[in-house]
Every structure is written in structure tokens, then in C-alpha cells.
Design an enzyme around this catalytic site. Sequence first.
Site, PDB file in Angstrom:
ATOM      1  N   SER A 103       0.875  -1.071  -0.061  1.00 24.52           N
ATOM      2  CA  SER A 103      -0.009  -0.136   0.073  1.00 24.52           C
ATOM      3  C   SER A 103       1.006   1.222   0.047  1.00 24.52           C
ATOM      4  O   SER A 103       1.030   2.176   1.049  1.00 24.52           O
ATOM      5  CB  SER A 103      -0.923  -0.043   1.259  1.00 24.52           C
ATOM      6  OG  SER A 103      -1.862  -0.945   1.174  1.00 24.52           O
ATOM      7  N   GLY A 141       0.507   4.092  -1.485  1.00 19.69           N
ATOM      8  CA  GLY A 141      -0.381   5.163  -1.011  1.00 19.69           C
ATOM      9  C   GLY A 141      -0.224   5.536   0.404  1.00 19.69           C
ATOM     10  O   GLY A 141      -0.098   6.769   0.879  1.00 19.69           O
ATOM     11  N   ASP A 142      -0.490   4.799   1.243  1.00 18.50           N
ATOM     12  CA  ASP A 142      -0.288   4.921   2.723  1.00 18.50           C
ATOM     13  C   ASP A 142       1.107   5.252   3.159  1.00 18.50           C
ATOM     14  O   ASP A 142       1.347   6.104   3.980  1.00 18.50           O
ATOM     15  CB  ASP A 142      -0.973   3.607   3.491  1.00 18.50           C
ATOM     16  CG  ASP A 142      -2.408   3.487   3.462  1.00 18.50           C
ATOM     17  OD1 ASP A 142      -3.022   4.411   4.253  1.00 18.50           O
ATOM     18  OD2 ASP A 142      -2.946   2.835   2.623  1.00 18.50           O
ATOM     19  N   ILE A 143       2.079   4.275   2.704  1.00 18.07           N
ATOM     20  CA  ILE A 143       3.399   4.481   3.038  1.00 18.07           C
ATOM     21  C   ILE A 143       4.157   5.525   2.819  1.00 18.07           C
ATOM     22  O   ILE A 143       4.676   6.262   3.656  1.00 18.07           O
ATOM     23  CB  ILE A 143       4.237   3.063   2.788  1.00 18.07           C
ATOM     24  CG1 ILE A 143       3.641   1.741   3.483  1.00 18.07           C
ATOM     25  CG2 ILE A 143       5.436   3.109   2.917  1.00 18.07           C
ATOM     26  CD1 ILE A 143       4.105   0.482   2.752  1.00 18.07           C
ATOM     27  N   GLY A 178       2.987   8.343   5.051  1.00 13.01           N
ATOM     28  CA  GLY A 178       3.644   8.101   6.313  1.00 13.01           C
ATOM     29  C   GLY A 178       4.989   8.527   6.480  1.00 13.01           C
ATOM     30  O   GLY A 178       5.234   9.569   7.198  1.00 13.01           O
TER      31      GLY A 178
END
Lengths: 395, 395
Positions: free
Chosen positions: B165, B167-169, B172
Amino acid sequence: MKQALEGIKVLDLTRVLAGPYATMIMADMGAEVIKVEMPGVGDDSRQFGPYVNGESAYFMSINRNKRSMTLNLKKEKAQRLFMDMMKKCDVIVENFRPGTMEKLGLGYDKLKEVNPAIIYAACSGFGHSGPYSQRAAYDAVVQAMGGIMSITGEKDGKFTRVGPSIGDITAGLFSAIGILAAINYRNQTGQGQKVDVAMLDCQLAILENAIARYVVTGEIPKPAGNRHSSIVPFEPFETADGEIMIAAGNDVLWAKFCEAIHCQDLIEDEKYKTNPLRNQNYPLLRPIIADKIKEKTTEDWLKILDAAGVPNGPINTIDKVLENPQLLAREMVVEVQHPTAGNFKMPGVPIKMSETQGEITRPAPILGEHTHEILKELLDLSDEEISELQVEGIF
Amino acid sequence: MKQALEGIKVLDLTRVLAGPYATMIMADMGAEVIKVEMPGVGDDSRQFGPYVNGESAYFMSINRNKRSMTLNLKKEKAQRLFMDMMKKCDVIVENFRPGTMEKLGLGYDKLKEVNPAIIYAACSGFGHSGPYSQRAAYDAVVQAMGGIMSITGEKDGKFTRVGPSIGDITAGLFSAIGILAAINYRNQTGQGQKVDVAMLDCQLAILENAIARYVVTGEIPKPAGNRHSSIVPFEPFETADGEIMIAAGNDVLWAKFCEAIHCQDLIEDEKYKTNPLRNQNYPLLRPIIADKIKEKTTEDWLKILDAAGVPNGPINTIDKVLENPQLLAREMVVEVQHPTAGNFKMPGVPIKMSETQGEITRPAPILGEHTHEILKELLDLSDEEISELQVEGIF
């Protein structure tokens, strides 16, 4: 202080992607980044196409906000100048193959003797330790070795490289984080240190749940295509004129989705009542949804699903991304005026800060554009001394 | 000070992936991260499989080094406690849908009145401004909208989601960078601020040369498969028993490669002398190399090409990644002892620092494991007061 990293001076020896990406992030937040390049050639990526009026678009898009000076670090006098500049700086960043700086007499051990507060960041393919440390790597090699290719691709299909050079970029991001953490430590203690980031290590760090899944189940994760492994519906569907990503992540969204597509009967259908059931009966359910979604255009569905509050999105090509209203509203597409290339679009600064918003204050530099200015500023050299250095081929 | 972020107190309201990834990076470098979770439920990802003795492997792998307390922030008394804790902390991180904190009476505007030095980081799908700011997003949606899918996949094939993922990482990672930059600013000025990072913005920021190529040529970039767009040979080849990535990035490496595969005649062949020629004559050249590489096993070629200094790598599946000698030597595969799950493998800390090496000092917390300890530590509450709060269902 207008910018979060104002006053931080970075001597930037990086080239191509991973290193320049890290220093771009810092420059975007106000750090003073001085790019030190080989006379005549400069950063290799200055030769990467496509070009705009002779300037590399690739280079321009990751070297904004930096100044450039040339210095032939193979010459002893240039090394001495570098040492003198280093005393006035906070951070050195390089992404050479390990050992290169030592060969130039500019290894961290030497630098820290002269300036113990210096933060020395090295970003390399495999890192400065371990059996592979002397090897060269490219993004494609670390993507292959690091496992991300083995979990990207069509379901049970070929292992697929991620389009952008995620091997370089994540190493650049982790390098920036390491440097900023080292700056915090230095702010408290006065002590510098070496930050060593390897592209391969970073690949492992972004594998997400693949490692946990393998460690627990013993099953080797494979490419899973575009469908979520356990949530339904959570994948792209074909529309009348394209494709749309639909992500109904829970039962509430499932109900909203059914209403939005005028399939209220599905809500009460025992076969699809919960996500585990939808998963189990996926072979039955998918064609029902697929037929429905094919009836209207992507644009129609975007409006309908947005209104219904069901997470969804078009699968945008780059032209569409650059026109996206949200990205435009967030100033994520910016136009930079370059002296020779003219107006040039690139991504904006993705970190939005209420007190110290980063910005693009200067375009990528021409090779050696600021050599004189920096030699005066950092070393207080006279015009005469600078001319002599030029005659000697030091820059 | 043994760790780069020692002494930095983080109140962590994040759940699932993007936010917890950011606070994990900080915790790995010594920040004191206090995870504040809903009583009884906690971070949604505690429910994500696979499980080890009832503990989510997913949750455990991104919440190490953190402590957990529960607090029912829907109750007024809990909100007051949160405010009191916030006064003693440096950073708040949340990844709710925008507006959630305001509904709880804990929006940034309120918090900064009480503690102007607080750094408030919000990580969301579309960010806290712009027309989409109220929408929910999932990784799949931002990967679709942000363009990365449109340039990932087999040559001219289907648009493909990146396995992890990303997009999340990446959100972050950018959040961690924004927080650390804000800490630097606060170290200088005493002033906190809000850091607003959107997953979609970050997708644009990692598209690399795709934007430059489109802006300059007007051609919409497509999935390009595993082959480099302009360098030959620079792609995977089939071996006798698998596949190997070969990346001979310049003419010197090309010559070394030809020798290594015992095709010295290719070096002098006019059709392949330079990279532009190899590119032009790719349809002729590829089968020659492919036939040769098929003759030996992957293991054989790895040895031969390593000895020759030609960048290459196996296309590792996750099991092989976790056995890679370089990653093991760099302590990138670590085993953490969890009280109920037992020994559990996860990625190590990818930022290697000479003075303040990050480490994993505690496993992911059980839900509410540290509520008492934190209430005493931060608010100096007595056992009696804590018992009363418990009876009232505040935690």
C-alpha cells in the site's frame, strides 16, 4: 524564520535520483542546498531526456530550490576548498558507491575530525556495510531483490516492476528522515553523525503486510492483481468508456453502494450480507456488479458514487492527474519559470505546514551557476582568488 | 541521549497504516509514542489477519516500540484528560477523516490555544483543504487517482496496482518528514504548527520522470513492463530455473557483461557498440542474450555476473528476501519477542545512524497495556483516581 529548515546548510554531492530527491525535500522546506558538481559534466541526470531548450526535464524536476557550484574534487586544491566549506555547513549528502569519498580523501572519518558537528548522509544501493556494500545497484536491481516485484502484477501473473523508481525514491525519503532526526540530536547535543541508508533496506521496510503474511502462514505472497485480497467490492470495474476503482470497505458502504447502483435487492440478499459472505460468493457477485457498472460512463459513476459517499476514483493517466481539481486546489501542480527552459510544470510540495509552508523559490540551477557567489559567501574569497581557481581548473 | 528523537513525546491517535507507519519511524528512533485507542476495540488493524495466538501480525509489525493506552474520546472527561496530556507532549498525530477531531472538540485550533508549541500532524486521504477534503480514501483509490497505476504493469498492458500500500506508506514517510521539520522549527522558535499530509498529494510527488515526460512530449506515459525504456540490456531474463534482473547501465558494463556471458564478439559488433545502437537493434540483440542466459541457473549467473561487476539480482520472493545475506548483515530482519505471540520476524530499522542507532526495544502493545502507567506518568494521577476513571468507562 519563514521556513522550517531555514539556516541549515547542505553540501550536496548527490546525483541522479535517490540523493537529489532527499535534498530536494530539504530545499523545499527552506534548507540552503549547495549542489557540488563536476565541472563540464555535472549530475549525470543533466544528460537524461526529454529536454526543453537543451535542459533536462528530469534534472529540472528534482533539483529545484538548489544552487549549483562546480568543483573538480579529483584535484587536491578542490578537496581543500571542500573541507573549508564543510566547516561552515551542517549536512553533507552523497550517493556515490561506498568508498568513493574515502578515495577522494573526503571520507566521514576525515570530515568529522575537522567538524565533529557535521551530519554526513550516505545513500547507496546496498549500504556501507555487509557483503554487498561494494556493489553497484540500480533501481531495477533493488526492486527485484527486495521483493516488491514479486507481489506486484496481475493475479498470479508475471512479477512486475513498479513504474516509478520506488527503490530510489523511498531511499531518498528515509535519508531525509535520518538527516532530520540527526539534526534534532545535534540541536540537543552539538554532535554530528553518519546516516547510512541503503536502497535495498528501504525496499524491505515498505513491503507492508507481505512479510507478516509469509511469516505467519508460510505461504509465499504472489502478485494479487488489482483486487483487494479480502474485501468485496474493492477493485476496478469497467465502465461504458473506461474503468473506475470502487472501494466499499465495510457493510455500511456496501449498502450505500447497492443503493447508488440501484441494486437495493442485493442489500437484503443473504448471500451478500456480510463481507465474508461477499468474499465467499464473489464469483456470483462480481458479474452482477460488473454488468451494472458497464451501463454508464466513468464520469457518471464518479458523480453517483461521490454523491453516495462510496469511496471511488478514476484510474487516472498522467494528463488527468495534472488536471485533478483536488491536486490543483492543494497547489500540487506548480509552474516554475526557468531562465532557458521557460515555464515548466512539476509537482508541488506535498508537506503542508501552517506556519512554514515550503515553496519553490528558484528553478533548478544551470551547471555552476552559483560557483562565484558560493565561494564568496562561504569562504569569503576575492574575485581575484576566484579567477585564479578558475584558471587552474579547480571549478 | 542515546537515540536521535529521545525525549520527544508523541500522542498517537492513528490507526491502520499511514499514520502508524509515521509514528513507528519516530518510535524506532527513540520518540516516546503513546498510542491512544478506543477501549474494547482499539486500532482497526488489530482485527486484520493473519493472527498469531490471537494477535494480529499486521498490527504487530507496524506498532512496535509504542505503548498503548485506551481512552474513550467520545466522553467529555476523556477529552479533558487528553487535553491535559497534550500539554505535556510535543506532537499529536492523527489520520482520521478531516473534521473528526473538531467533532470531538479536539481540533488543532483548540489544542494550540492550550499549547501553542504543539505540533499537530494530520495524515488523510485527500488532505484538510480542497474540494475532496471530506471524502474517505483507501490506498487503492489514491493509487488509481494519483497516476501510479497508469504507469505500472506489463508493456502496454493493464494498469496495475502496486502490491504494498504505497499510497499509505509514502504518506507516512512524508508525515514523518513534516513532523521532524516542524520539530526543528520549534527547537529554534518555540512555535508549534499543523502539518497536513494527503495521500493523493504524495502519489503525485513520487511519479518521478512520468510528469516531466508528459509535460515535455505531450505523450501520455503507459505501463512499460520490466524493461528500461532506453537502456539495453536492462531487464529480467529467464534462466534455466527462474529469472534474473540484469542492469548493464553503460558501455563499460556492457563490455563486462559480454565477457561474463562468453559473447566477446558482441563487444566489437558495430550493431551493439553504443547504448543507442543496442536500443535500436534490440529486436536482434535480445534473443541472443536470452538464449545465453537460459543456459545456466539463476544461482550460476548471480555468481558469474557478481564476479564480473555487472549489476544484477535475483527476482526474490518474500521467503528469499528474508534470507538475503546483505539484509541479514544489515540487521534488516529482526525477531521480536511478544508476550502472547512469541517470537515474530519483522523488518529492522532502515536508517542506520552512527551515534544513535534506532532499535526495537519493545513489541507492539496489547490494547491498553500501559493506560495506568501513562496516566501516572503524564498526569500524576493516584491509583484511586485511575480506578474511578475506569469505573466511569473513561478508558
